[in-house]
Design an enzyme around this catalytic site. Structure first.
Site, mmCIF file in Angstrom:
data_model
loop_
_atom_site.group_PDB
_atom_site.id
_atom_site.type_symbol
_atom_site.label_atom_id
_atom_site.label_comp_id
_atom_site.label_asym_id
_atom_site.label_seq_id
_atom_site.Cartn_x
_atom_site.Cartn_y
_atom_site.Cartn_z
ATOM 1 N N CYS A 188 60.058 47.076 55.415
ATOM 2 C CA CYS A 188 61.161 46.000 55.622
ATOM 3 C C CYS A 188 60.477 44.623 55.365
ATOM 4 C CB CYS A 188 61.448 46.186 57.060
ATOM 5 S SG CYS A 188 62.594 47.426 57.324
ATOM 6 N N SER A 245 34.895 38.179 43.992
ATOM 7 C CA SER A 245 35.508 39.372 43.449
ATOM 8 C C SER A 245 36.039 39.380 42.241
ATOM 9 C CB SER A 245 36.008 40.108 44.761
ATOM 10 O OG SER A 245 35.342 40.314 45.796
ATOM 11 N N TYR A 287 46.896 39.517 47.727
ATOM 12 C CA TYR A 287 46.270 38.705 46.454
ATOM 13 C C TYR A 287 47.143 38.317 45.166
ATOM 14 C CZ TYR A 287 42.260 40.381 49.044
ATOM 15 O OH TYR A 287 41.288 40.591 50.265
ATOM 16 N N GLU A 347 25.296 44.480 44.254
ATOM 17 C CA GLU A 347 26.285 45.243 45.468
ATOM 18 C C GLU A 347 27.444 45.631 44.661
ATOM 19 O OE1 GLU A 347 26.516 42.573 48.584
ATOM 20 O OE2 GLU A 347 24.604 42.979 49.260
ATOM 21 N N PRO A 348 27.526 46.563 43.588
ATOM 22 C CA PRO A 348 28.896 46.777 43.002
ATOM 23 C C PRO A 348 29.529 47.721 44.164
ATOM 24 C CG PRO A 348 27.089 48.113 42.247
ATOM 25 C CD PRO A 348 26.510 47.084 43.171
ATOM 26 N N GLY A 349 30.841 47.464 44.000
ATOM 27 C CA GLY A 349 31.921 48.264 44.644
ATOM 28 C C GLY A 349 33.003 48.622 43.967
ATOM 29 N N ARG A 350 33.879 47.860 43.735
ATOM 30 C CA ARG A 350 34.947 48.057 43.011
ATOM 31 C C ARG A 350 34.952 48.642 41.374
ATOM 32 N NH1 ARG A 350 39.343 44.486 43.365
ATOM 33 N NH2 ARG A 350 37.952 42.804 44.482
#
Length: 476
Positions: free
Chosen positions: A398, A242, A371, A320-323
């Site tokens: 916290c 990704s 990440y 398969e594009p998503g982002r």
């Protein structure tokens, strides 16, 4: 109110990539913000024709805002860009939206209207797709550990493909299809050994990880698939990772898959090759993210070269594009609760960093903690003439790692009650959101042409308590 001292010079604490605002610290960078985002004459952020303050007044804070025009246009453009690029090399191509990036019933319908199929990675995502009315043949089921129930449901409704991720799944899917009296199309996910240039948790095709089959194991799986009457080999699948900016990794994967496919054709047809997605976007003004049309042309050229070098014919290709479709269209709005100037000692003396705490955090965007993802931020409710101050936007959880934006410049007069906006949060923010510390899970709102509507309702503390077996609403 204490206003931290700011400077007209870059902070020594700032990373090298962070650009010091030479002019307006509130300026929106076109490469990062959604297409309808702009500032009003009073300096307030407006998306889809609706002001940030109005959105938070109507729907609460924090809030995920989806620029519907942006997402729809990116989906339609992606389909057109890849069709044009692959038509030029004589190949058929199809796009499937990677729904794990962000999925709701409405968004699934937007993708279908743009001509995209849908990839799902769980039984839950499959049910959302079905609830949206997506034709099952346009759905592909992924996952490295599909349950028997998930497989049976996918076979029952007639999904277009199930992507096999282990030898054990061959028999499981075949058995489910045989019991249902069906022939189930399947693809085999290959671990192509391509080391994509991305965070180690986002690279999904290096050798030592959970996804896909090695080529030797894939040979065994495909031989068995071809023996089973209830399975049909649709093709080969690869996903190298990704947040990828360059086409070369896809070219390397294409070369390996096309060579393998040429070998397999002696035993029967292999009509399709799926090269996955993972196309990167700009999260920061300094990011040099590719234009998707340019990336599509670059990938098509790499594929054409792989086909020529392996002496193969042209299969149908799937991506398969998503982002890249939903990420830039999302913005998260927050309300500032406290500000805290902190002196940070260093070799050149103390430098000041302003900690700005907001009413969300790692529960609505865990990507910085997970990440080390970087985001930028802007003041959203007003204009400011104050000097830039290096700031760190943090949440209210916290955890010391509860950071929303690690480094950016904000006006030095930022104050409790101000509104902040973080762009490029359409992908993997709501999807990875959680209820840590029992915070609300923010609503997701779509804005378009001056109107706002709810895509996903806010999940409140009462909603959460309703799942506690000891809670009685009558007693509280």
């Amino acid at each position: 109110m204490h206003t931290p001292a700011a400077s007209s010079l870059p902070s020594p604490l700032a990373p090298e990539w962070l650009q010091f605002p030479a002019g307006d610290v509130n300026q929106l960078d076109d490469g990062v913000w959604s297409r309808t985002a702009k500032r009003t004459d009073e300096g307030e952020l407006e998306i889809g024709g609706v002001r940030a303050s109005q959105l938070l007044q109507d729907f609460g804070s924090p809030l995920y805002v989806i620029d519907e025009t942006d997402v729809r246009e990116r989906a339609a453009a992606a389909a057109q860009d890849f069709t044009t690029a692959f038509t030029d090399i004589g190949a058929e191509v199809e796009l499937h939206y990677a729904s794990k990036a962000f999925l709701s019933i409405d968004v699934a319908r937007w993708m279908a209207e743009a001509g995209l199929g849908l990839d799902v990675s769980s039984g839950g995502e499959l049910e959302v797709a079905l609830a949206a009315g997506i034709a099952p043949k346009e759905i592909g089921l992924h996952g490295n550990n599909k349950s028997i129930v998930e497989i049976e449901r996918a076979v029952e409704v007639g999904v277009g493909s199930i992507i096999i991720d282990s030898l054990q799944e061959v028999e499981r899917i075949a058995d489910a299809a045989a019991r249902a009296g069906k022939i189930q199309p399947v693809m085999v996910r290959l671990n192509a050994g391509i080391h994509a240039s991305t965070h180690s948790y986002l690279a999904t095709s290096h050798e030592d990880q959970k996804f896909g089959l090695t080529f030797d194991v894939a040979r065994e799986a495909i031989a068995r698939i071809r023996e089973l009457d209830s399975l049909e080999l649709l093709g080969l699948h690869s996903h190298i990772g990704s947040s990828i900016y360059e086409p070369s990794g896809f070219g390397a994967a294409a070369h390996k898959l096309m060579s393998f496919r040429a070998e397999l054709l002696g035993g029967g047809p292999v009509p399709e090759v799926n090269l996955g997605g993972g196309f990167g976007i700009a999260y920061l003004p300094s990011d040099d993210a590719p234009v998707l049309a340019d990336l599509a042309r670059g990938i098509a050229a790499e594929v054409a070269r792989a086909v020529q070098e392996t002496g193969s014919d042209l299969p149908k290709f799937t991506f398969e594009p998503g982002r890249s479709i939903v990420g830039p269209g999302g913005t998260t709005l927050y309300t500032v609760g406290t500000t805290k100037p902190v002196d940070v000692p260093g070799e050149a003396g103390n430098a000041k960093r302003l900690y700005v705490a907001v009413d969300g955090g790692m529960s609505d965007n865990i990507r910085p903690a997970l990440y080390e993802a970087d985001y930028c931020v802007r003041l959203a409710n007003r204009e400011s003439e104050a000097s830039p101050q290096l700031a760190r936007v943090v949440g209210k959880h916290c955890e010391s790692g509860d950071i929303v934006v690690n480094n950016d410049y904000l006006p030095a007069d930022i104050t409790p009650g101000d509104l902040l906006a973080v762009p490029a949060t359409g992908a993997y923010c709501w999807s990875l959101s959680n209820h840590y510390n029992y915070l609300d899970r923010p609503a997701v709102i779509a804005v378009r042409d001056g109107a706002a509507r709810t895509l996903i309702r806010r999940i409140t503390i009462n909603d959460q308590l309703a799942h506690d077996a000891a809670w009685s609403p009558e007693e509280n």
